[in-house]
Design an enzyme around this catalytic site. Structure first.
Site, short mmCIF file in Angstrom:
data_model
loop_
_atom_site.label_atom_id
_atom_site.label_comp_id
_atom_site.label_asym_id
_atom_site.label_seq_id
_atom_site.Cartn_x
_atom_site.Cartn_y
_atom_site.Cartn_z
N ASN A 180 66.58 -56.56 -15.84
CA ASN A 180 65.53 -55.65 -15.38
C ASN A 180 66.18 -54.64 -14.42
O ASN A 180 66.41 -54.94 -13.26
CB ASN A 180 64.46 -56.49 -14.68
CG ASN A 180 63.33 -55.65 -14.13
OD1 ASN A 180 63.36 -54.42 -14.21
ND2 ASN A 180 62.35 -56.30 -13.55
N ARG A 183 64.02 -55.26 -19.87
CA ARG A 183 62.74 -54.67 -19.52
C ARG A 183 62.90 -53.15 -19.54
O ARG A 183 63.82 -52.62 -18.91
CB ARG A 183 62.32 -55.13 -18.13
CG ARG A 183 61.06 -54.45 -17.68
CD ARG A 183 60.76 -54.76 -16.26
NE ARG A 183 59.55 -54.06 -15.86
CZ ARG A 183 59.34 -53.60 -14.64
NH1 ARG A 183 60.24 -53.76 -13.71
NH2 ARG A 183 58.23 -52.99 -14.35
N HIS A 195 53.04 -52.82 -16.15
CA HIS A 195 52.89 -54.27 -15.91
C HIS A 195 52.38 -55.00 -17.14
O HIS A 195 51.78 -56.07 -17.04
CB HIS A 195 51.89 -54.56 -14.75
CG HIS A 195 52.34 -54.13 -13.40
ND1 HIS A 195 51.51 -53.51 -12.51
CD2 HIS A 195 53.54 -54.23 -12.79
CE1 HIS A 195 52.17 -53.25 -11.39
NE2 HIS A 195 53.41 -53.67 -11.54
N ARG A 227 52.36 -46.67 -2.49
CA ARG A 227 51.80 -45.63 -3.36
C ARG A 227 50.33 -45.40 -3.03
O ARG A 227 49.58 -46.35 -2.75
CB ARG A 227 51.91 -46.04 -4.84
CG ARG A 227 53.33 -46.10 -5.35
CD ARG A 227 53.33 -46.25 -6.86
NE ARG A 227 54.64 -46.58 -7.36
CZ ARG A 227 54.94 -47.70 -8.01
NH1 ARG A 227 54.01 -48.61 -8.26
NH2 ARG A 227 56.17 -47.91 -8.43
N GLU A 287 57.31 -62.73 -15.37
CA GLU A 287 57.69 -61.66 -16.30
C GLU A 287 58.98 -61.99 -17.04
O GLU A 287 59.12 -61.67 -18.22
CB GLU A 287 57.81 -60.33 -15.54
CG GLU A 287 56.43 -59.81 -15.15
CD GLU A 287 56.44 -58.66 -14.17
OE1 GLU A 287 56.64 -58.91 -12.97
OE2 GLU A 287 56.25 -57.51 -14.60
#
Ligand code: ADP
Length: 400
Positions: free
Chosen positions: A7, A90, A179, A240, A385
């Site tokens: 990833n 990923r 996601h 964010r 994940e």
């Protein structure tokens, strides 16, 4: 099979080696500060974490150090690189090209490159990671797992922005969502836990980590999610802003003499609960400060939870009902205050918190957060994940 999961972020590389038969993690770790200085963290199964400072100008060196650590005579978990049967990468943005995990070919890499404009911070790093692995493992199959793929089932009414249609037609400016690996993994598990077939289940998944998004999963398909063209849309996050009136961008640019890129950087890196509270982007700090009476930390928490609840409510409407709501990722799995605050908004629907279950830390365990007589069950389901990427990699190879 032994699967290496990679990833790549812009200056980091997370990795795991999993045995796909036992689903055991053989080793895991991260390379950080790539391009700046370089730190490799490596944890073999049952062993201590080793931290080494190494020169890592690019992801290529990082991959090399990871593979050296994995095959190291003393603490390595692999006898040689030949033991790696496949690599699962990923990839953040697959645009409209990919609706599922895919064997990586030159055509696939080209299509990922075509999405670079949509994810300028993420996709180039993902491609560098793929190239670096190909260079040292030329004969090992590589699979791309896209964050956007799970949301490919979103209907047009959910993915269109209310802007001139030609921007969608010509430039593919639309909502994509992220996601996906987590939303898919967690919603499947939720269906198992409530004993309903996945393809008949209405689930709202709240993935609340540093980055955060909510997804409405109806009958096994994502029908809406809170992130959009980029991960900036939707919830208030660690740093964010989430949803914002675009006029705010114009205002900040004009009044503070900033370029558009600088304003977007502020919205990505200096906003969210960090910007609101002035404390930190980390919810452990926010919760602590709030409990000690810090008003800005409380305001950040209020705004954060309010928006989570609003999205959950709107997705229940989008699906004409709901069978289960799930909290996952760092905050969803660990912060009982956030969960309580969000659940309280649904008291009018007969949601009842199980105070004991919600207060106790259940690290790594699926746990129901509501009482048996609650009209809607809320669960904590830890996301994984890497395991999901490992499973999808094996699935692609089986069907190749
Ligand atoms: P990322 O998006 O970087 O993967 P995470 O899913 O790790 O983010 O979530 C990070 C957030 O989760 C932080 O705000 C942190 O406060 C919270 N968090 C992570 N672990 C814990 C914990 N053990 N206890 C309380 N909060 C935690």
């Amino acid at each position: 099979m032994d699967i290496l999961v990679i990833n790549c972020g812009s200056s980091s590389l997370k990795y795991q080696v999993l045995n796909s038969d036992t689903e055991e993690v053989l080793a895991k770790g991260i390379c950080e500060r790539i391009g700046i200085s370089g730190v490799l963290k490596y944890t073999p199964k049952g062993g201590e974490t080793e931290v080494s400072e190494l020169d890592m100008p690019t992801h290529t060196e990082a991959v090399k150090y990871v593979l050296d650590a994995l095959t190291n005579e003393k603490t390595g978990v692999l006898k040689s690189l030949d033991q790696i049967d496949a690599v699962g990468h990923r990839i953040v943005h697959g645009g409209e090209h990919f609706s599922e995990a895919t064997l990586i070919t030159e055509d696939v890499i080209k299509a990922v490159e075509d999405c670079n404009d949509l994810a300028p911070l993420h996709n180039p790093a993902n491609i560098i990671g793929i190239r670096a692995c190909q260079a040292v493992m030329p004969n090992v199959p590589m699979v791309g797992i896209f964050d956007t793929a799970f949301h490919a089932t979103m209907p047009k009414k959910a993915f269109l922005y209310g802007i001139p249609y030609e921007y969608y037609e010509k430039d593919k400016l639309r909502r994509y969502g992220f996601h996906g690996t987590s939303h898919s993994f967690v919603s499947k598990r939720a269906a198992e836990l409530i004993g309903k077939p996945y393809d008949q289940c209405k689930t709202v998944v709240c993935h609340l980590g540093n980055g955060a998004s909510i997804c409405a999963v109806e009958n096994g398909k994502s029908i809406d999610t809170s992130m959009g063209l980029s991960p900036l849309e939707g919830l208030i996050m660690g740093t964010r802003s989430g949803d914002i009136d675009p006029s705010v961008i114009q205002y900040i640019a004009n009044h503070y003499n900033k370029t558009l890129d600088e304003v977007v950087e502020i919205l990505n890196k200096k906003s969210g609960v960090d910007g609101l509270s002035g404390v930190s982007s980390d919810f452990r700090d926010i919760t602590k400060e709030m409990e000690e009476g810090n008003e800005r930390a409380k305001a950040a928490m209020d705004a954060y939870c309010y928006r989570v609840a609003k999205y959950v409510g709107s997705y229940i409407t989008a699906m004409h009902g709901v069978d289960v709501v799930v909290f996952t990722a760092g905050i969803g799995e660990n912060n009982s205050y956030v969960r309580r605050y969000v659940m309280e908004y649904f008291d009018f629907m007969g949601v009842k918190e199980d105070k004991e279950a919600n207060s106790v830390m259940h690290i790594g365990e699926d746990t129901k957060m509501t009482t048996d007589d609650s009209k809607i069950p809320f669960y904590v389901i830890p996301t994984d994940e890497e395991l999901s990427i490992c499973r999808q990699t094996v699935e692609v190879l089986k069907n190749a």
